[in-house]
Design a protein around this motif. Structure first.
Motif, PDB file in Angstrom:
ATOM      1  N   VAL A   1       0.868  -1.100   0.218  1.00 32.16           N
ATOM      2  CA  VAL A   1       0.064   0.006  -0.192  1.00 32.16           C
ATOM      3  C   VAL A   1       0.669   1.418   0.076  1.00 32.16           C
ATOM      4  O   VAL A   1       0.536   2.155  -0.790  1.00 32.16           O
ATOM      5  N   HIS A   2       1.876   1.290   0.730  1.00 31.61           N
ATOM      6  CA  HIS A   2       2.763   2.470   0.663  1.00 31.61           C
ATOM      7  C   HIS A   2       3.493   2.454  -0.525  1.00 31.61           C
ATOM      8  O   HIS A   2       3.359   3.727  -1.132  1.00 31.61           O
ATOM      9  N   ALA A   3       3.993   1.554  -1.176  1.00 30.66           N
ATOM     10  CA  ALA A   3       4.802   1.776  -2.322  1.00 30.66           C
ATOM     11  C   ALA A   3       3.698   2.205  -3.346  1.00 30.66           C
ATOM     12  O   ALA A   3       4.086   2.858  -4.418  1.00 30.66           O
TER      13      ALA A   3
ATOM     14  N   LYS B   1       7.994   7.551 -18.359  1.00 29.65           N
ATOM     15  CA  LYS B   1       9.285   6.654 -18.075  1.00 29.65           C
ATOM     16  C   LYS B   1       9.960   6.783 -16.838  1.00 29.65           C
ATOM     17  O   LYS B   1      10.522   5.928 -16.162  1.00 29.65           O
ATOM     18  N   GLU B   2       9.837   8.082 -16.130  1.00 31.37           N
ATOM     19  CA  GLU B   2      10.444   8.155 -14.973  1.00 31.37           C
ATOM     20  C   GLU B   2       9.774   7.520 -13.773  1.00 31.37           C
ATOM     21  O   GLU B   2      10.247   7.106 -12.957  1.00 31.37           O
TER      22      GLU B   2
ATOM     23  N   HIS C   1      11.201   4.682 -11.300  1.00 26.98           N
ATOM     24  CA  HIS C   1      11.077   5.027  -9.665  1.00 26.98           C
ATOM     25  C   HIS C   1      10.382   3.731  -9.136  1.00 26.98           C
ATOM     26  O   HIS C   1      11.088   3.342  -8.224  1.00 26.98           O
ATOM     27  N   ILE C   2       9.418   3.248  -9.699  1.00 27.02           N
ATOM     28  CA  ILE C   2       8.676   1.833  -8.880  1.00 27.02           C
ATOM     29  C   ILE C   2       9.796   0.619  -9.193  1.00 27.02           C
ATOM     30  O   ILE C   2       9.936  -0.142  -8.416  1.00 27.02           O
ATOM     31  N   ALA C   3      10.450   0.658 -10.512  1.00 22.08           N
ATOM     32  CA  ALA C   3      11.406  -0.593 -10.482  1.00 22.08           C
ATOM     33  C   ALA C   3      12.689  -0.349  -9.343  1.00 22.08           C
ATOM     34  O   ALA C   3      12.949  -1.255  -8.826  1.00 22.08           O
TER      35      ALA C   3
ATOM     36  N   ASN D   1      10.632  -1.296  -6.046  1.00 20.53           N
ATOM     37  CA  ASN D   1      10.267  -2.859  -5.968  1.00 20.53           C
ATOM     38  C   ASN D   1      11.540  -3.780  -6.024  1.00 20.53           C
ATOM     39  O   ASN D   1      11.356  -4.970  -5.542  1.00 20.53           O
ATOM     40  N   ALA D   2      12.934  -3.332  -6.522  1.00 20.61           N
ATOM     41  CA  ALA D   2      13.705  -3.883  -6.472  1.00 20.61           C
ATOM     42  C   ALA D   2      14.191  -4.664  -5.040  1.00 20.61           C
ATOM     43  O   ALA D   2      14.681  -5.644  -4.948  1.00 20.61           O
ATOM     44  N   ALA D   3      13.677  -3.830  -4.047  1.00 16.00           N
ATOM     45  CA  ALA D   3      13.845  -4.232  -2.610  1.00 16.00           C
ATOM     46  C   ALA D   3      12.486  -4.685  -2.130  1.00 16.00           C
ATOM     47  O   ALA D   3      12.652  -5.588  -1.302  1.00 16.00           O
ATOM     48  N   ALA D   4      11.364  -3.905  -2.509  1.00 10.26           N
ATOM     49  CA  ALA D   4      10.069  -4.209  -1.787  1.00 10.26           C
ATOM     50  C   ALA D   4       9.670  -5.489  -1.876  1.00 10.26           C
ATOM     51  O   ALA D   4       8.853  -6.316  -1.432  1.00 10.26           O
ATOM     52  N   LEU D   5      10.155  -6.106  -3.155  1.00 13.59           N
ATOM     53  CA  LEU D   5       9.484  -7.335  -3.799  1.00 13.59           C
ATOM     54  C   LEU D   5      10.068  -8.624  -2.760  1.00 13.59           C
ATOM     55  O   LEU D   5       9.769  -9.736  -2.806  1.00 13.59           O
ATOM     56  N   MET D   6      11.028  -8.375  -1.896  1.00 14.91           N
ATOM     57  CA  MET D   6      11.698  -9.311  -1.198  1.00 14.91           C
ATOM     58  C   MET D   6      10.566  -9.364   0.338  1.00 14.91           C
ATOM     59  O   MET D   6      11.041 -10.347   1.042  1.00 14.91           O
ATOM     60  N   THR D   7       9.720  -8.516   0.331  1.00 16.86           N
ATOM     61  CA  THR D   7       8.885  -8.442   1.636  1.00 16.86           C
ATOM     62  C   THR D   7       8.298 -10.048   1.752  1.00 16.86           C
ATOM     63  O   THR D   7       7.937 -10.886   0.496  1.00 16.86           O
ATOM     64  N   ARG D   8       8.232 -10.494   2.958  1.00 17.34           N
ATOM     65  CA  ARG D   8       7.330 -11.653   3.234  1.00 17.34           C
ATOM     66  C   ARG D   8       5.862 -11.682   3.076  1.00 17.34           C
ATOM     67  O   ARG D   8       5.182 -12.585   2.930  1.00 17.34           O
ATOM     68  N   ASP D   9       5.386 -10.148   2.878  1.00 22.51           N
ATOM     69  CA  ASP D   9       3.848 -10.033   2.700  1.00 22.51           C
ATOM     70  C   ASP D   9       3.369 -10.566   1.367  1.00 22.51           C
ATOM     71  O   ASP D   9       2.070 -11.095   1.388  1.00 22.51           O
TER      72      ASP D   9
END
Length: 310
Positions: A243-245, A259-260, A264-266, A269-277
């Motif tokens: 939700v925050h992302a 493009k920007e 930004h989301i890439a 998410n390079a870090a956020a996709l590692m969440t256990r959620d």
């Protein structure tokens, strides 16, 4: 101490209520600062908050800025004009010149802008439930929310031009973007200061739902506050990381190119996709149940950590 912007807490939901009902929640300088303080704090302290519901106490949401509050400078306009007359009589040899007045006053406008921008930048989504009047600063404030709903009796107005000034704390910047595709009508409303009702607010895209006084649009008998709480609960069922992302990316992409926004989301998410959620959410999405077989709930996710500060 919070006196005018009252806060009510549940486990995951914070309700912020503008609380000057006798003044139809006209925002004075004290409330203005409290709004900034509240929304900078909510969701950033590890308090477990997942969503905010912003409402107005009494018969309306917000009647605009309280022009009787001398801290805003409206009440001293006569003094300013008298001072200018004195300057003219003395050929500019007495009094403070315009450049110095500008340098002194501009930071106050920026501070006022910052207090409302705190709503937009709040770490968790803000749902604004509007009823009755939403005028001037009420539009400025509600424009900063992520989601807006209203009751059928809601009445809106970008009123500033009618009192001799241009809106300077967000409406002229946010409203045309929120209501994209209705540029001519938005300019007409801003330039004339005329009122518009809930139906037009919905048509313009300023609100996403209208809830009648006898119930919501599906006819199940719920009022606008209950619908606002339901939206907050639906948001809170999702991963707070996701939700925050999502909010972060929506706000960033609004002000940047596609493009920007993608870059930004890439990066995020390079870090956020590692969440256990993700595992917890995927299980619920595919089976309708969380681990242990119970229905999806906000408690399935760990709260966000407090925001690091010096």
């Amino acid at each position: 101490m919070i006196c005018y912007a009252m806060l009510f807490y549940s486990d995951i939901l914070v309700v912020v209520a503008l609380n000057r009902p006798r003044k139809r929640n006209a925002i004075n300088s004290k409330m203005w600062k409290e709004i900034g303080h509240a929304f900078r704090s909510i969701g950033s302290t590890g308090d477990g908050t997942r969503c905010v519901l912003l409402v107005g106490a009494g018969e309306g949401f917000c009647a605009g800025i309280d022009i009787t509050d001398e801290n805003f400078g409206f009440a001293s306009m006569d003094t300013v004009m008298d001072s200018q007359d004195d300057d003219d009589d003395d050929d500019g040899e007495s009094g403070v010149d315009v450049a110095r007045k500008y340098m002194a006053f501009r930071p106050k406008i920026l501070e006022m802008q910052s207090c409302l921008t705190a709503v937009e930048e709040c770490h968790v989504p803000v749902v604004c439930a509007i009823h009755g009047v939403c005028i001037g600063a009420g539009i400025d404030l509600s424009s900063c929310a992520d989601v807006r709903i209203c009751s059928t009796n809601a009445k809106f107005s970008v009123r500033e031009a009618r009192i001799g000034l241009a809106a300077d704390v967000g409406t002229l910047q946010r409203l045309p973007i929120i209501c994209g595709g209705h540029g001519s009508r938005i300019r007409e409303l801003c330039l004339t200061g005329e009122d518009f009702d809930a139906a037009e607010a919905s048509r313009l895209g300023f609100v996403s739902r209208i809830i009648s006084s006898n119930g919501n649009r599906d006819g199940d008998g719920e009022d606008y506050l209950k619908v606002g709480v339901k939206i907050c609960q639906l948001i809170a069922r999702n991963s707070p990381v996701a939700v925050h992302a999502t909010k972060l990316s929506l706000n960033y992409s609004r002000d940047h190119t596609v493009k920007e926004g993608l870059e930004h989301i890439a990066s995020h998410n390079a870090a956020a996709l590692m969440t256990r959620d993700i595992g917890v959410s995927f299980l619920a999405a595919t089976t309708g149940k969380r681990k242990g077989g119970h229905e999806p709930a906000a408690a399935d996710f760990h709260p966000l950590l407090p925001v690091a500060k010096l």
